[in-house]
Scaffold this motif. Structure first.
Motif, PDB file in Angstrom:
ATOM      1  N   SER A 105      41.523  43.071  43.934  1.00  0.00           N
ATOM      2  CA  SER A 105      41.964  42.461  42.682  1.00  0.00           C
ATOM      3  C   SER A 105      41.298  41.109  42.468  1.00  0.00           C
ATOM      4  O   SER A 105      40.859  40.787  41.348  1.00  0.00           O
ATOM      5  N   ALA A 106      41.193  40.310  43.534  1.00  0.00           N
ATOM      6  CA  ALA A 106      40.557  38.996  43.411  1.00  0.00           C
ATOM      7  C   ALA A 106      39.083  39.122  43.046  1.00  0.00           C
ATOM      8  O   ALA A 106      38.546  38.311  42.285  1.00  0.00           O
ATOM      9  N   LEU A 107      38.412  40.126  43.583  1.00  0.00           N
ATOM     10  CA  LEU A 107      36.980  40.300  43.330  1.00  0.00           C
ATOM     11  C   LEU A 107      36.692  40.892  41.954  1.00  0.00           C
ATOM     12  O   LEU A 107      35.625  40.650  41.383  1.00  0.00           O
ATOM     13  N   LEU A 108      37.622  41.678  41.413  1.00  0.00           N
ATOM     14  CA  LEU A 108      37.415  42.297  40.104  1.00  0.00           C
ATOM     15  C   LEU A 108      37.458  41.257  38.988  1.00  0.00           C
ATOM     16  O   LEU A 108      38.292  40.349  38.985  1.00  0.00           O
ATOM     17  N   SER A 109      36.565  41.429  38.023  1.00  0.00           N
ATOM     18  CA  SER A 109      36.672  40.637  36.805  1.00  0.00           C
ATOM     19  C   SER A 109      37.788  41.217  35.943  1.00  0.00           C
ATOM     20  O   SER A 109      38.113  42.408  36.062  1.00  0.00           O
ATOM     21  N   PRO A 110      38.432  40.415  35.091  1.00  0.00           N
ATOM     22  CA  PRO A 110      39.437  40.974  34.181  1.00  0.00           C
ATOM     23  C   PRO A 110      38.837  42.111  33.358  1.00  0.00           C
ATOM     24  O   PRO A 110      37.772  41.957  32.755  1.00  0.00           O
ATOM     25  N   GLY A 111      39.508  43.258  33.382  1.00  0.00           N
ATOM     26  CA  GLY A 111      38.968  44.444  32.732  1.00  0.00           C
ATOM     27  C   GLY A 111      38.105  45.286  33.651  1.00  0.00           C
ATOM     28  O   GLY A 111      37.648  46.364  33.268  1.00  0.00           O
ATOM     29  N   GLY A 112      37.874  44.818  34.895  1.00  0.00           N
ATOM     30  CA  GLY A 112      37.116  45.577  35.877  1.00  0.00           C
ATOM     31  C   GLY A 112      37.961  46.684  36.486  1.00  0.00           C
ATOM     32  O   GLY A 112      39.188  46.662  36.438  1.00  0.00           O
ATOM     33  N   SER A 116      36.738  47.437  30.701  1.00  0.00           N
ATOM     34  CA  SER A 116      36.760  46.622  29.479  1.00  0.00           C
ATOM     35  C   SER A 116      36.220  45.220  29.733  1.00  0.00           C
ATOM     36  O   SER A 116      36.242  44.380  28.833  1.00  0.00           O
ATOM     37  N   ALA A 117      35.735  44.960  30.945  1.00  0.00           N
ATOM     38  CA  ALA A 117      35.149  43.664  31.257  1.00  0.00           C
ATOM     39  C   ALA A 117      33.810  43.511  30.539  1.00  0.00           C
ATOM     40  O   ALA A 117      33.038  44.466  30.454  1.00  0.00           O
ATOM     41  N   PRO A 118      33.513  42.337  29.998  1.00  0.00           N
ATOM     42  CA  PRO A 118      32.204  42.120  29.378  1.00  0.00           C
ATOM     43  C   PRO A 118      31.084  42.370  30.373  1.00  0.00           C
ATOM     44  O   PRO A 118      31.135  41.898  31.514  1.00  0.00           O
ATOM     45  N   LYS A 119      30.070  43.117  29.959  1.00  0.00           N
ATOM     46  CA  LYS A 119      29.007  43.520  30.879  1.00  0.00           C
ATOM     47  C   LYS A 119      27.838  42.553  30.899  1.00  0.00           C
ATOM     48  O   LYS A 119      27.042  42.569  31.837  1.00  0.00           O
ATOM     49  N   GLY A 120      27.679  41.726  29.870  1.00  0.00           N
ATOM     50  CA  GLY A 120      26.581  40.771  29.838  1.00  0.00           C
ATOM     51  C   GLY A 120      25.241  41.455  30.016  1.00  0.00           C
ATOM     52  O   GLY A 120      24.935  42.456  29.357  1.00  0.00           O
TER      53      GLY A 120
END
Length: 277
Positions: free
Chosen positions: A173-180, A52-56
Motif C-alpha cells: 500500500s505504501a509503495l502504490l500510487s493513489p489509484g495504483g 486510475s493513477a496518472p501514468k505520465g
C-alpha cells in the motif's frame, strides 16, 4: 514458518532445482501458457481497466517474490505490444541466487533499451520498503507512492506462514500510487491435487505448509485500506505442466469451471489504493 526455519527455506529457494523451476527455458510449457492466456490478461486488465493513477510518461512496475523474473520479463513484452509505456520495472526476491538468475534472464531476453529499465533487488516480502530503499540507497519517500502496478505470484502465502501478511500488504500500500493496483495470485487451499502439498505433509510441520483461504488472502489488503476489486479462484493448469498435461487440462478447463470453480488451482486478489478526495 518460524524465523528459526528460514535457513532451510533459503537453501530450498537457492537450489539448482529452484533455478530450473523459475527459469523460462526449464520451467515447462505450463507457465508459458499461463503467462500468455491467464496471468497476462489479468495484468492488462489491471493496467487498462482498474488503474486510475496518472501514468505520465510511463508506468512503474514491481513484482514481489519475483523468483527468476519470468513474470516481470513477460509483462514488459506484453505492455510493449499493447503500447503501454513502462518507465521502470523492479523485481524483488529474498533469494540472492534467484535474483542473479533473474538478471541473467533479463540479459538474455530483453533488448538493451528494455534492460536499462529493469532492476532486480534482494528484498523480503514482509519488509519491501526497508529492503528496497537499502538496496537502492534511497530514502523511503522516494519509493513510496511511486508504483502503478504491483504483482506477486505464488509468494504471498509465505507471508501468512511467517505471520507477516499485514506487514507485506502495508508496504505494498505504501509503495502504490493513489489509484495504483496490486495483483496477488497464489495457491488455492481447496484444490486437492497439489503434489507439493501431499509431499510436504510427510516432511514439514503445518505452519510451513499452510495455505490461506481466499478470504484470508484478501483480508490483509482490505485491512490496510486497499479496495478489493476482485477475489476469486481460477486456473486448472499447473505451472510445471508437460505438453500432454497442458492439453488435457485445457480440454477439461471449461467443464471444471462450470462444475467446481471454487476448487480451481489459484486464488486471485486484485486491490486498488484509493485516491484521496
Amino acid at each position: 514458518m518460524k524465523a528459526a526455519d528460514s535457513k532451510p527455506f533459503l537453501i530450498e529457494y537457492s537450489s539448482d532445482d529452484a533455478i530450473r523451476r523459475y527459469t523460462k527455458s526449464t520451467a515447462g510449457v505450463g507457465i508459458d501458457y499461463l503467462l500468455q492466456n491467464a496471468y497476462g490478461p489479468i495484468y492488462l486488465k489491471a493496467a487498462t481497466q482498474y488503474m486510475s493513477a496518472p501514468k505520465g510518461d510511463g508506468i512503474n512496475l514491481l513484482e514481489f517474490g519475483c523468483g527468476a523474473g519470468m513474470n516481470l520479463i513477460y509483462s514488459l513484452s506484453l505492455f510493449e505490444g499493447e503500447k503501454i509505456p513502462v518507465r521502470a520495472a523492479y523485481g524483488t526476491d529474498f533469494s540472492e541466487r534467484l535474483i542473479e538468475a533473474a538478471n541473467d534472464e533479463a540479459g538474455l531476453r530483453l533488448t538493451p533499451d528494455g534492460r536499462r529499465n529493469v532492476r532486480f533487488l534482494k528484498a523480503r516480502n514482509e519488509c519491501l520498503v526497508a529492503d528496497m530503499t537499502q538496496a537502492l540507497v534511497v530514502n523511503p519517500g522516494e519509493l513510496q507512492g511511486s508504483f502503478h502496478l504491483i504483482f506477486g505470484v505464488n509468494t504471498f502465502r509465505y507471508c501468512h506462514r511467517l505471520g507477516k501478511a499485514v506487514e507485506c500488504a502495508q508496504d505494498i500500500s505504501a509503495l502504490l500510487s493513489p489509484g495504483g493496483v496490486c495483483v496477488m495470485i497464489d495457491m488455492n487451499n481447496k484444490f486437492p491435487l497439489f503434489r507439493t502439498a501431499h509431499r510436504d505433509r510427510l516432511t514439514k510441520p503445518i505452519e510451513e505448509r499452510y495455505l490461506p483461504t481466499l478470504a484470508e488472502y484478501a483480508r490483509p489488503f482490505a485491512q490496510v485500506g486497499l479496495e478489493i476489486l476482485e477475489h476469486r479462484n481460477f486456473c486448472w493448469i499447473p505451472h510445471s505442466a508437460s505438453p500432454i498435461m497442458l492439453g488435457l487440462c485445457r480440454l477439461l478447463t471449461p467443464f471444471m469451471d462450470a462444475l467446481a470453480p471454487t476448487y480451481a488451482m489459484r486464488s486471485l486478489v486484485i486491490a486498488r489504493k484509493p485516491i484521496a478526495r
